[in-house]
Design an enzyme around this catalytic site. Structure first.
Site, PDB file in Angstrom:
ATOM      1  N   GLU A   5     -39.932 -66.851 -64.867  1.00 17.85           N
ATOM      2  CA  GLU A   5     -39.754 -66.362 -66.235  1.00 17.85           C
ATOM      3  C   GLU A   5     -40.851 -66.844 -67.176  1.00 17.85           C
ATOM      4  OE1 GLU A   5     -37.476 -67.863 -64.390  1.00 17.85           O
ATOM      5  OE2 GLU A   5     -35.966 -66.323 -64.006  1.00 17.85           O
ATOM      6  N   PHE A  33     -32.187 -67.576 -69.058  1.00 21.33           N
ATOM      7  CA  PHE A  33     -33.431 -67.881 -68.339  1.00 21.33           C
ATOM      8  C   PHE A  33     -34.655 -67.580 -69.195  1.00 21.33           C
ATOM      9  CE2 PHE A  33     -30.648 -66.549 -64.554  1.00 21.33           C
ATOM     10  CZ  PHE A  33     -30.032 -67.785 -64.543  1.00 21.33           C
ATOM     11  N   HIS A  48     -26.812 -60.750 -70.610  1.00 25.33           N
ATOM     12  CA  HIS A  48     -25.793 -61.683 -70.095  1.00 25.33           C
ATOM     13  C   HIS A  48     -25.650 -62.896 -71.012  1.00 25.33           C
ATOM     14  CE1 HIS A  48     -26.903 -59.116 -66.759  1.00 25.33           C
ATOM     15  NE2 HIS A  48     -25.803 -59.480 -66.104  1.00 25.33           N
ATOM     16  N   ASP A  72     -19.900 -66.187 -63.309  1.00 26.44           N
ATOM     17  CA  ASP A  72     -21.109 -66.910 -62.888  1.00 26.44           C
ATOM     18  C   ASP A  72     -21.184 -68.328 -63.452  1.00 26.44           C
ATOM     19  OD1 ASP A  72     -22.187 -65.083 -61.174  1.00 26.44           O
ATOM     20  OD2 ASP A  72     -23.491 -64.150 -62.657  1.00 26.44           O
ATOM     21  N   ARG A 120     -23.220 -58.809 -70.990  1.00 29.91           N
ATOM     22  CA  ARG A 120     -22.899 -58.237 -69.678  1.00 29.91           C
ATOM     23  C   ARG A 120     -21.685 -57.308 -69.726  1.00 29.91           C
ATOM     24  NH1 ARG A 120     -19.264 -60.702 -65.137  1.00 29.91           N
ATOM     25  NH2 ARG A 120     -19.596 -59.178 -63.496  1.00 29.91           N
TER      26      ARG A 120
END
Lengths: 273, 320
Positions: free
Chosen positions: B64, B89, B115, B123, B173
């Site tokens: 990233e 991220f 997300h 997750d 999400r």
């Protein structure tokens, strides 16, 4: 701007640039002479011979681009750009002073002709790859040159960028590693060894050329070889001497980030006369 | 007129999916648009763009930091460059690159974090982005957008492309309730007052906008008139809407799917403190969450309409 392919003429420019480097860091009472002096022939050869650029039209879309990943070596870049006519030579000695366009690390807000603001190590190669990729998207002949320090490539992002450049076959970029073997805390081999360095770049998919980074003719040949190399990016691993040209600065970690005194400046300028 | 008739709050697509669709629209409109992703294109829905314009899609692999700086290089060289990944991220691993290669040189990179919040659910916390708005607001020059539904997300992606500077857009999400009718306009520094009311003002964004509407409906049944404002532009923030709310309602609740100490709540409070202070309450997260279904996690960590109702009652008890 003096444009020449004659190594002897380029060497004369390099000597002028070295004098500027010493004088501006002395005036600022801080800065990084060692890594500026080691990269001098590299930067001079690029700006005064190899790169297609126009100081009177710095945003020319198809210009070649230069990024100094090792931004702390900006005295060499500022001196070369000033000698090319981008910025005033007579203001070089305002380096690092409040309000100076010659900031402590390259800053596009102060010199729009710079391609990137650098100083946080490890990011310049990625930015350069983005620019090289943009040239490919645009069908532009523009090439991008990025100078990295050998210490700098301890940053993980360099190797993310190296993977990317090879994966996307970005053959219009040249990464030059100024392999002067010294970083702030000492010798690279003692801090975090990089060898076998050429093998590392080759294993990452880069066409890798090793040269004496003070041999202008060898640098010219390497940059021409890079241009002729298609389908993969090129890394010029330039073996250099930190502090090159000033005897008491050469190969001494002290001169990574120390300014010379007035007396030391005078001695250095004698050697660079 | 009952407020419940105004907003059906029918579930639409997730804002990440609306982002993916908007990218395709942009790509059709402008051949200069390029999109980078870091091996999450099937989740961020940049794969819609990849399918339509494979030559303009840049797969960066799981890297990233490099992706952000590649995007900055593309943007600096004149491309309309989007980089996308999970918000956790791109904003955390890419923060220094966002700072040095985009914010400080004012390179017009467009960054989309999907997300976000805790509604990624199963997750768990390593993927949950609960500090992204705060971090994005710590990048001078960045416009920061957090749209609530598919209509506003599409509009915000088009807006992001038009803004002459770097932009961060926060996407989620989960499927998001539809709040807006197509054609509604969104702009930098804007907000939308979705419900009128003068007893209390509820500022929210993202998924919490629908919860705020539900809370206002419940409060209406109790005779409490709540104003609901979608503060979709986090930076620059709509100071006028905040001043109006604080002077006309004299009580404010801020609700967000973010750490409550550092999100929009503190930004709204700063404007109040600088202009017209009033009592305030904050609905948000105090720490990392855990795995669970999105609904279960949002409920457990207190991000539902009932939590906003409780905060409204607390703030009204303190209102002079």
């Amino acid at each position: 701007m003096t444009k020449t392919s004659n190594p002897a003429e380029l060497a004369v420019i390099a000597k002028t640039v070295r004098r500027h480097i010493i004088e501006m860091i002395t005036a600022a009472k801080s800065g990084h002479p060692g890594g500026s002096l080691s990269a001098t022939e590299i930067v001079v050869t690029l700006f005064n011979d190899i790169m297609k650029h126009d100081p009177s039209n710095p945003k020319w879309a198809d210009r070649d681009r230069f990024i100094l990943g090792k931004g702390h070596a900006c005295p060499v870049l500022y001196s070369v750009m000033a000698e090319c006519g981008y910025t005033p030579v007579d203001k070089l000695n305002t380096f690092r002073a409040l309000g100076s366009i010659y900031q402590g690390h390259p800053d596009v807000r102060f010199i729009p002709a710079l391609e990137a603001s650098t100083g946080s190590l490890g990011q310049g190669l990625s930015v350069g790859l983005g620019m090289a990729l943009a040239a490919k998207f645009n069908g532009s002949p523009s090439r991008t040159f990025v100078v990295l320090g050998d210490g700098e490539i301890q940053e993980g992002q360099i190797w993310e960028a190296a993977m990317f450049g090879a994966a996307r076959k970005i053959d219009n970029i040249v990464c030059i590693v100024d392999n002067n073997r010294i970083q702030l805390d000492g010798f690279v081999k003692d801090i975090m060894p990089l060898e076998p360095l050429a093998d590392k770049w080759r294993s990452f998919g880069w066409h890798t050329i090793e040269v004496d980074g003070h041999d202008i003719a060898a640098l010219q040949a390497a940059f021409h070889e890079a241009e002729a190399t298609k389908g993969m990016p090129t890394c010029v691993l330039a073996h250099t001497v930190k502090g090159k040209g000033v005897s008491f600065m050469e190969n001494n970690p002290k001169w990574h980030g120390s300014a010379p005194s007035k007396e030391e400046c005078a001695l250095a300028l004698q050697e660079l006369a | 007129m009952s407020v419940s008739t105004k907003y059906e709050l029918k579930l639409g697509v997730a804002t990440r999916e609306a982002f993916g669709k908007a990218l395709v629209e942009l790509g059709q409109k402008d051949p200069n648009v390029v999109v980078c992703d870091a091996d999450l294109s099937k989740s961020t829905y940049t794969n819609f763009f990849e399918k339509e314009f494979p030559e303009r899609f840049v797969e960066c692999g799981i890297a990233e930091a490099n992706m952000v700086a590649i995007g900055a290089g593309l943007a600096a060289a004149g491309k309309t460059a989007f980089v996308a990944s999970f918000s956790a991220f791109v904003i955390n691993k890419g923060f220094e690159q966002l700072r040095v290669t985009a914010a400080y040189p004012n390179v017009p990179l467009k960054v989309v974090g999907t997300h976000s919040g805790i509604s990624i659910g199963e997750d768990g916390p390593s993927q949950m982005s609960i500090e992204d708005l705060s971090l994005a607001c710590n990048l001078p020059g960045f416009t920061v957008l957090a749209p609530a539904d598919e209509v506003s997300m599409k509009a915000c992606i088009h807006l992001a492309a038009e803004i002459h500077g770097p932009v961060f857009v926060r996407a989620g999400r989960s499927k998001a309730a539809i709040v807006y009718t197509p054609g509604t306009e969104f702009h930098s520094g804007g907000s939308h007052q979705l419900l009128d009311g003068n007893d209390v003002a509820i500022f929210a964004n993202g998924l919490l906008v629908a919860e705020a509407i539900r809370a206002a409906e419940a409060l209406d049944a109790e005779g409490i008139s709540a104003r609901v404002i979608d503060i979709y532009c986090v930076k620059p923030i709509d100071r006028d809407a905040i001043v109006r709310a604080s002077t006309e309602c004299r009580a404010i609740v801020v609700a967000e799917e973010h750490l409550k100490d550092t999100g929009i709540g503190s930004r709204v409070a700063q404007v109040c403190a600088e202009t017209t202070p009033c009592v305030m309450e904050f609905v948000g997260l105090t720490t990392y969450a855990e795995s669970g279904t999105p609904e279960a996690v949002l409920e457990h960590y207190g991000l539902m309409a009932k939590d906003i109702v409780a905060a409204v009652k607390n703030v009204l008890a303190r209102k002079k």
